[in-house]
Design an enzyme around this catalytic site. Structure first.
Site, PDB file in Angstrom:
ATOM      1  CB  CYS A   1      -0.882  -0.015   1.252  1.00  0.00           C
ATOM      2  SG  CYS A   1      -1.709   1.537   1.613  1.00  0.00           S
TER       3      CYS A   1
ATOM      4  CB  CYS B   1      -5.588   5.940  -2.598  1.00  0.00           C
ATOM      5  SG  CYS B   1      -4.199   4.945  -3.082  1.00  0.00           S
TER       6      CYS B   1
ATOM      7  CB  THR C   1      -3.943   4.425   5.418  1.00  0.00           C
ATOM      8  OG1 THR C   1      -4.736   3.287   5.746  1.00  0.00           O
ATOM      9  CG2 THR C   1      -2.927   4.049   4.352  1.00  0.00           C
TER      10      THR C   1
ATOM     11  CD  GLU D   1      -2.921   0.782   7.489  1.00  0.00           C
ATOM     12  OE1 GLU D   1      -1.934   0.056   7.709  1.00  0.00           O
ATOM     13  OE2 GLU D   1      -3.365   0.980   6.342  1.00  0.00           O
TER      14      GLU D   1
ATOM     15  CG  HIS E   1     -10.485   4.329  -0.332  1.00  0.00           C
ATOM     16  ND1 HIS E   1      -9.395   5.057  -0.732  1.00  0.00           N
ATOM     17  CD2 HIS E   1      -9.990   3.331   0.439  1.00  0.00           C
ATOM     18  CE1 HIS E   1      -8.290   4.532  -0.214  1.00  0.00           C
ATOM     19  NE2 HIS E   1      -8.629   3.483   0.508  1.00  0.00           N
TER      20      HIS E   1
ATOM     21  CE1 TYR F   1      -9.327  -0.175  -0.459  1.00  0.00           C
ATOM     22  CE2 TYR F   1      -8.835  -2.422   0.209  1.00  0.00           C
ATOM     23  CZ  TYR F   1      -8.932  -1.071   0.507  1.00  0.00           C
ATOM     24  OH  TYR F   1      -8.625  -0.639   1.772  1.00  0.00           O
TER      25      TYR F   1
ATOM     26  CB  CYS G   1      -3.895  -0.514  -4.611  1.00  0.00           C
ATOM     27  SG  CYS G   1      -5.165  -1.020  -3.431  1.00  0.00           S
TER      28      CYS G   1
ATOM     29  CD  GLU H   1      -5.954  -2.647   3.327  1.00  0.00           C
ATOM     30  OE1 GLU H   1      -6.511  -1.550   3.159  1.00  0.00           O
ATOM     31  OE2 GLU H   1      -5.835  -3.466   2.410  1.00  0.00           O
TER      32      GLU H   1
HETATM   33 FE1  SF4 Z   1      -3.544   1.629   0.185  1.00  0.00          FE
HETATM   34 FE2  SF4 Z   1      -4.970   0.621  -1.824  1.00  0.00          FE
HETATM   35 FE3  SF4 Z   1      -6.175   2.217  -0.007  1.00  0.00          FE
HETATM   36 FE4  SF4 Z   1      -4.404   3.179  -1.811  1.00  0.00          FE
HETATM   37  S1  SF4 Z   1      -6.442   2.256  -2.239  1.00  0.00           S
HETATM   38  S2  SF4 Z   1      -4.500   3.664   0.374  1.00  0.00           S
HETATM   39  S3  SF4 Z   1      -2.922   1.534  -1.957  1.00  0.00           S
HETATM   40  S4  SF4 Z   1      -5.280   0.153   0.352  1.00  0.00           S
END
Ligand code: SF4
Length: 485
Positions: free
Chosen positions: A100, A104, A191, A258, A293, A297, A300, A444
């Site tokens: 990660c 984002c 995060t 985190e 958000h 996923y 990423c 996560e």
């Molecule tokens: Fe992390 Fe993925 Fe969330 Fe971006 S979208 S902060 S890479 S978990």
């Protein structure tokens, strides 16, 4: 051009006077702490790739405020193409780091407050949006790292914010002054906050009119007086400190570094407040953030899974099983699940639509479907990685055993499979697979951007079940069927 270099990002963190605790101890500089550095490295990669000409299209954008080229991580989505490029950026960064890269959350918080503040002003006659545009202008010009702070501790889950025995279980305003407010509470699972310049604090839930003190959205410098970071641990994090081949992902973390962020009576001046008491608008703000958000996923985790699939395929070569048809089929199954979530995220973005402020929102059904599939597919991809890597993953020796002159030769002899590969390679790849399929990564994937049931609630709302019943009635027919003449 407003693009920070990775070195400038790291140096800028040094100048912040963050109050942080790692492994229970106060640290003077998060930059130099070995448990935090891997997460800083991942963010630094976002700055680095923006300077590469071959990645300019996905890593940067043109600001709608200034016309300047800026980092895509500070951009307000102006089109479906912007949303698609964001997902492409996340896959690229996931492939480059295998973890990660944190920015984002701040990006989606920027967009959520931008869109919601416009609509709040329209409904309430407030002036939050213009205030936020001024704030955004600085963020874009200085290419700052932002962390979104949304998840409240929540206390007793059966009680609303205003019903808690301890009223601090949700971040709230405890004092109103002519020049600003004082906030108290905490945000969890934050995060990247510990290596950010700024925190964007948002309400974490829909609120009632009598819960106006909990309706607060604002920007807080990470080193503001009263802000305290308590860093969380990750699976096997301290193994990086041992060196050798037991380190998993050597340069980067497992997930986003985190932390718990405590706001101990933090003063926020008026120019940094973007919602203050308008509780009726909190649900919209939360929903905007979560929807953007959840689509992420597919990007990423797609990039992360590319690395994991690569590591698993490498392990099959080390074992000598790579030509086996069953092994290939399981690798294809991993790829299939990964591409399914990635293409859903691209689809959610391609079907984006304009919000009243002019920025673009992803398709909610597709975005929530992405995240719902992630809560399963990341586990299933990990299960197949375990299947193909073998029991060695759970019992493999460590660097010290390999280095011990009394036993090292036994370890080498009885763990050699394909002789083209050293046992050290087998352990190194195995440790990476172990790291990326263990508790921190899986949890996560389950709970980041909202737990599975949160997505299912939205999906039911979006599913238009009555329309589907009408479709069924139309196709099946309500009358007795006459055979065709
Ligand atoms: Fe992390 Fe993925 Fe969330 Fe971006 S979208 S902060 S890479 S978990």
């Amino acid at each position: 051009m407003a693009l920070k270099t990775p070195d400038a990002y790291v140096e800028s963190l040094r100048s912040l006077r963050i109050r942080a605790y790692v492994a229970g101890e106060r640290v003077d500089s998060v930059v130099d702490h070995p448990l935090v550095a891997p997460h800083i490295n991942a963010v630094a990669k976002t700055y680095e790739l923006a300077h590469r000409p071959e990645h300019q299209d996905v890593m940067t954008a043109v600001s709608h405020l200034t016309g300047e080229r800026i980092h895509r991580y500070t951009h307000i989505f102006q089109s479906s193409d912007d949303l698609v490029k964001k997902i492409q950026m996340l896959r690229l960064l996931g492939q480059a780091t295998g973890t990660c890269f944190q920015r984002c959350v701040g990006l989606d918080a920027l967009n959520a407050i931008y869109a919601a503040s416009y609509e709040i002003d329209d409904a309430e006659g407030t002036e939050y949006h213009q205030r936020f545009r001024s704030y955004l202008d600085r963020i874009q010009r200085e290419d700052l790292m932002l962390a979104g702070a949304m998840t409240d501790p929540k206390g007793h889950r059966a009680k609303r914010p205003s019903e808690q025995d301890d009223p601090d279980q949700f971040v709230r305003v405890v004092e109103r002054r002519p020049d600003g407010v004082v906030i108290r509470g905490a945000k969890l699972h934050n995060t990247g906050g510990i290596n950010s310049h700024e925190l964007l604090v948002m309400p974490g839930t829909a609120l009632l009119p009598e819960e106006a003190d909990y309706a607060i959205a604002c920007a807080v410098p990470a080193d503001a007086e009263g802000v305290i970071f308590i860093f969380g641990r990750q699976t096997n994090d301290s193994r990086k400190l041992e060196g050798g081949c037991d380190i998993g992902n050597p340069r980067y973390g497992v997930v986003g570094g985190e932390a718990m962020v405590v706001f101990e009576d933090v003063f926020v001046p008026n120019e940094r407040i973007f919602l203050n008491g308008e509780s009726a608008h909190c649900a919209k703000l939360v929903n905007y953030f979560a929807t953007w958000h959840r689509a992420n996923y597919g990007g990423c985790k797609g990039g992360n899974a590319d690395v994991l699939i690569g590591a698993t395929a490498k392990m099959t070569r080390i074992l000598g099983t790579e030509r086996n048809q069953v092994v290939r089929d399981k690798l294809v199954e991993m790829v299939h699940m990964n591409e399914t979530t990635y293409s859903s995220a691209i689809g959610a973005s391609a079907m984006g639509y304009a919000l009243p402020c002019g920025s673009f929102m992803v398709d909610p059904m597709a975005a929530n479907t992405v995240k719902q599939n992630i809560t399963r597919n990341v586990y299933e991809i990990g299960r197949l990685a375990h299947d193909l890597a073998g029991g060695f993953l759970a019992t493999m020796p460590d660097s010290k055993a390999l280095e011990n002159p009394e036993i090292g030769d036994y370890v080498r002899k009885y763990h050699t499979a394909n002789p083209e590969y050293d046992v050290m390679d087998r352990v190194r790849v195995g440790r990476y697979i172990e790291n990326m399929t263990s508790t921190t990564t899986l949890v996560e994937a389950m709970h980041g951007a909202g737990s599975p049931q949160a997505q299912r609630i939205v999906m039911y709302g979006q599913a238009a079940i009555d329309e589907k019943i009408a479709m069924a009635d139309e196709v099946i027919g309500a009358e007795a069927h006459e055979p065709p003449a």
